[in-house]
Design a protein around this motif. Structure first.
Motif, PDB file in Angstrom:
ATOM      1  N   UNK A 118     -62.665  25.131  26.242  1.00  0.00           N
ATOM      2  CA  UNK A 118     -63.205  26.412  26.385  1.00  0.00           C
ATOM      3  C   UNK A 118     -62.735  26.944  27.841  1.00  0.00           C
ATOM      4  N   UNK A 119     -62.548  28.336  27.806  1.00  0.00           N
ATOM      5  CA  UNK A 119     -62.417  28.962  29.174  1.00  0.00           C
ATOM      6  C   UNK A 119     -61.074  28.654  29.979  1.00  0.00           C
ATOM      7  N   UNK A 120     -60.185  28.014  29.460  1.00  0.00           N
ATOM      8  CA  UNK A 120     -58.982  27.419  30.219  1.00  0.00           C
ATOM      9  C   UNK A 120     -58.081  29.059  30.099  1.00  0.00           C
ATOM     10  N   UNK A 121     -57.841  29.541  31.558  1.00  0.00           N
ATOM     11  CA  UNK A 121     -57.218  30.632  31.675  1.00  0.00           C
ATOM     12  C   UNK A 121     -55.452  30.550  31.817  1.00  0.00           C
ATOM     13  N   UNK A 122     -55.211  29.481  32.575  1.00  0.00           N
ATOM     14  CA  UNK A 122     -53.866  29.134  33.003  1.00  0.00           C
ATOM     15  C   UNK A 122     -53.555  27.561  32.987  1.00  0.00           C
ATOM     16  N   UNK A 123     -52.575  27.142  32.894  1.00  0.00           N
ATOM     17  CA  UNK A 123     -52.370  25.824  32.577  1.00  0.00           C
ATOM     18  C   UNK A 123     -50.897  25.312  32.891  1.00  0.00           C
ATOM     19  N   UNK A 124     -50.594  24.115  33.605  1.00  0.00           N
ATOM     20  CA  UNK A 124     -49.362  23.696  34.047  1.00  0.00           C
ATOM     21  C   UNK A 124     -49.522  22.193  33.746  1.00  0.00           C
ATOM     22  N   UNK A 125     -48.225  21.384  34.026  1.00  0.00           N
ATOM     23  CA  UNK A 125     -48.160  20.042  33.760  1.00  0.00           C
ATOM     24  C   UNK A 125     -47.798  19.591  35.166  1.00  0.00           C
ATOM     25  N   UNK A 126     -48.271  18.403  35.581  1.00  0.00           N
ATOM     26  CA  UNK A 126     -47.834  17.481  36.600  1.00  0.00           C
ATOM     27  C   UNK A 126     -47.308  16.271  36.305  1.00  0.00           C
ATOM     28  N   UNK A 127     -46.745  15.409  37.294  1.00  0.00           N
ATOM     29  CA  UNK A 127     -46.292  13.945  37.116  1.00  0.00           C
ATOM     30  C   UNK A 127     -46.515  13.257  38.478  1.00  0.00           C
ATOM     31  N   UNK A 128     -46.852  11.883  38.274  1.00  0.00           N
ATOM     32  CA  UNK A 128     -47.369  10.924  39.156  1.00  0.00           C
ATOM     33  C   UNK A 128     -46.120  10.875  40.076  1.00  0.00           C
TER      34      UNK A 128
END
Length: 242
Positions: A118-128
């Protein structure tokens, strides 16, 4: 949730003109990106966004779907915003990089899963990050996250600075993350952020996501273990073919 996958593709490129149409073992790069995106089970539709008739014709020839856009867009995000207006029944947009012909569809599905919250506006991926080569490479943006895996800041510089250890021990002292450049937006947020003016942090680092952070938007992240391979120059293409 109805998800639209958009692949921005432009012909002009300072380092590699005509990049979307280069041949990679019998298929153009844009076709390979498109076919990989179609394998993502979370996407309801995939379209190419372009302002170039040559790219549009290539997409048409392999049976793909495209939308012609204006030629003045400064970023793929702006191009995605225009295209999303043609599909008003979609509430989520995934911006898929057009120069990653071997993108893993599981990465797309992982990104889409952010919007199940709920309420996520923007998203992206990250990597170690596991190597010093990546850690101290200013061409690889790093990201700091909070306890909720929300992005706090992105930088080309190595962050955070480990004051208590020598640089050759930083990887042992802290878990660093690099940014994987695929974005997701709610359609509402997408249209909001494209109306924002360039911010001081964005200009300083040359990273458009800092405009969103600086204006108070929250960027949810997911950690992927899958590496991405982007083609920015002819040399990158030769490495992949080899």
């Amino acid at each position: 949730m109805k998800v639209l996958g958009i692949i921005p593709a432009r012909y002009a490129s300072t380092r590699f003109p005509g990049k979307p149409l280069i041949d990679i073992q019998g298929k153009s790069m844009i076709q390979r990106v498109y076919e990989q995106a179609l394998k993502a089970t979370s996407l309801n539709k995939v379209v190419v966004a372009t302002d170039d008739e040559r790219i549009a014709e290539a997409v048409k020839n392999f049976g793909g779907e495209f939308v012609m856009t204006g030629s003045t867009h400064q970023s793929g995000t702006d191009r995605c915003a225009e295209v999303s207006q043609h599909f008003p029944d979609f509430d989520t947009v995934i911006n898929i990089q057009g120069d990653e012909p071997f993108i893993n569809p599981k990465q797309i599905d992982l990104l889409v899963s952010c919007f199940e919250e709920e309420d996520v506006q923007l998203a992206t991926l990250i990597k170690k990050i596991h190597t010093e080569e990546e850690l101290f490479n200013n061409n690889i943006p790093k990201v700091v996250i909070n306890s909720r895996q929300e992005a706090v800041y992105f930088s080309r510089h190595t962050i955070p600075y480990i004051r208590s250890a020598e640089k050759d021990q930083w990887l042992n002292a802290h878990q660093f993350y690099k940014h994987i450049g695929i974005y997701g937006y709610t359609t509402t947020t997408l249209h909001e952020i494209t109306k924002l003016l360039p911010s001081s942090l964005e200009v300083a680092e040359s990273l458009e996501q800092l405009r969103w952070v600086e204006n108070g938007y929250t960027i949810q992240t997911r950690i992927t273990a899958i590496e991405t391979i982007a083609i920015d120059t002819p040399e990158d293409l030769n490495k992949i073919i080899r």
